[in-house]
Write an enzyme that holds these catalytic residues in place. Sequence first.
Site, short mmCIF file in Angstrom:
data_model
loop_
_atom_site.label_atom_id
_atom_site.label_comp_id
_atom_site.label_asym_id
_atom_site.label_seq_id
_atom_site.Cartn_x
_atom_site.Cartn_y
_atom_site.Cartn_z
N ASP A 1 0.86 -1.18 0.00
CA ASP A 1 0.00 0.00 0.00
C ASP A 1 0.90 1.24 0.00
O ASP A 1 2.01 1.17 -0.53
CB ASP A 1 -0.96 -0.07 1.21
CG ASP A 1 -2.27 0.67 0.93
OD1 ASP A 1 -2.20 1.87 0.58
OD2 ASP A 1 -3.35 0.07 1.05
N HIS B 1 2.11 2.08 -3.24
CA HIS B 1 1.19 3.06 -3.83
C HIS B 1 1.73 4.48 -3.76
O HIS B 1 1.00 5.43 -4.01
CB HIS B 1 -0.18 2.97 -3.17
CG HIS B 1 -0.85 1.63 -3.35
ND1 HIS B 1 -2.07 1.32 -2.81
CD2 HIS B 1 -0.45 0.51 -4.03
CE1 HIS B 1 -2.41 0.07 -3.15
NE2 HIS B 1 -1.43 -0.44 -3.87
#
Length: 389
Positions: free
Chosen positions: A215, A238
């Site tokens: 993430d 991310h």
Amino acid sequence: MSPLAIFFLFLINSSLAANTNIYNVQNYGAKSDGETDSSEAFLSAWSAACASTSSSTIYVPRGNYLIRNAYFNGKRCQSNAITIRIDGTLLAPSDYNAIGNEENWIKFEKVNGVSIYGGTFDGQGASLWACKNSDYDDCPDGTTALNFYKSNNIIMSGVTVQNSQKFQISIDGCRNVKLQGLKVSAPGDSPNTDGIHVKLSSGVSIMKSQIGTGDDCISIGPGNSNLWIEGIACGPGHGISIGSLGWKKQESGVQNVTIKTVTFSGTTNGVRVKTWARPSNGFVRNVLFQHIVMVNVKNPIIIDQNYCPNHQSCPHKGSSVKISDVTYQDIHGTSATKVAVKIDCSKRNPCSGITLEDLNLSYNDHPTKASCINVSGRVSGLQKPDNCL
Ligand SMILES: *[C@@H]1O[C@H](CO)[C@@H](O)[C@H](O)[C@H]1NC(C)=O
Ligand SMILES: *[C@@H]1O[C@H](CO)[C@@H](O)[C@H](O)[C@H]1NC(C)=O
Ligand SMILES: *[C@@H]1O[C@H](CO)[C@@H](O)[C@H](O)[C@H]1NC(C)=O
């Protein structure tokens, strides 16, 4: 050795221990076999260090220590200078049922002046990720590996944090925190494994660290000010995200954030600001993104104020979080998609004071594009992609 020599050795040893206050977890029963739960031993060492009226050091020798979970509370500590020196590895239970429903694996609460040097914290989250990545929909939410809560004057240096069930490190409600030389990692396909999550904190710096997760490498939640991030290698993951913000109607804002000298490699986003498409009095202001290298990044520069995954929970469409005075300076490298700059601001509260300066982003050796909606600001220097303001 003569009895007298032994006696003198004993004297020297005990006086050393008395002057420097070293609390070796093994003296409190910790076992370095990776199988015996050493939580109680670590907590006992903590209590002793915490009760000391001078500075104290908790020492964790080489080896693997199973910690079911441990909450270190600083509320009644005498010492405001506790060093935790770690040569070993702390292991969480590998079966997610053990602690998957608790918020944290290791938590420091209301501590002041704690420094952690070295060591590895391994959340052993693989079984929970497999559960979350399967069709089974009754998996626990998972724990954050290392959480500092309402704590001040914290240092973490040369520490590895890996494979947490959920977030690797969380800094929540803290002041004056220095994180440096960290290695934070989880596989690229592990869900919700943000590297470092910071919220409701001020005076946090994150320096010279390598972060790769499933993430955000770093996620910046509501209520942060005076945040400094420099010298980060991010990927997989991310990217670095301010947000998601604006979930709540009443929310504290994010201001005075510097993010510089970062390399993003193969991440889905580079530098992102993301707000829920909901009404909120939150804000983002005074942010500098500087000297950033993108290597094959899908969305190198992105502001998304219409965030609403699955189109649920956003009945009013569009965020009202105000974004202002955000500068992008010297951002170069390669985009993995044609649109390298995507600034999609709020219709109700457009972005203002956005500065784009010296951008040089390409896509497969071709020019990139920029898209700007509801945004005002200025550009200077090189503009690749072409100016969209
Ligand atoms: C902004 O934050 C930095 C630390 O990141 C701090 O040194 C500086 O004083 C802050 N500026 C303002 C105006 O508060
Ligand atoms: C922009 O980046 C390309 C590819 O890295 C490089 O060849 C070029 O010199 C850069 N342009 C400027 C003006 O810096
Ligand atoms: C926002 O953008 C839309 C689409 O480009 C435009 O129709 C609208 O007028 C803009 N709103 C404001 C407040 O600038």
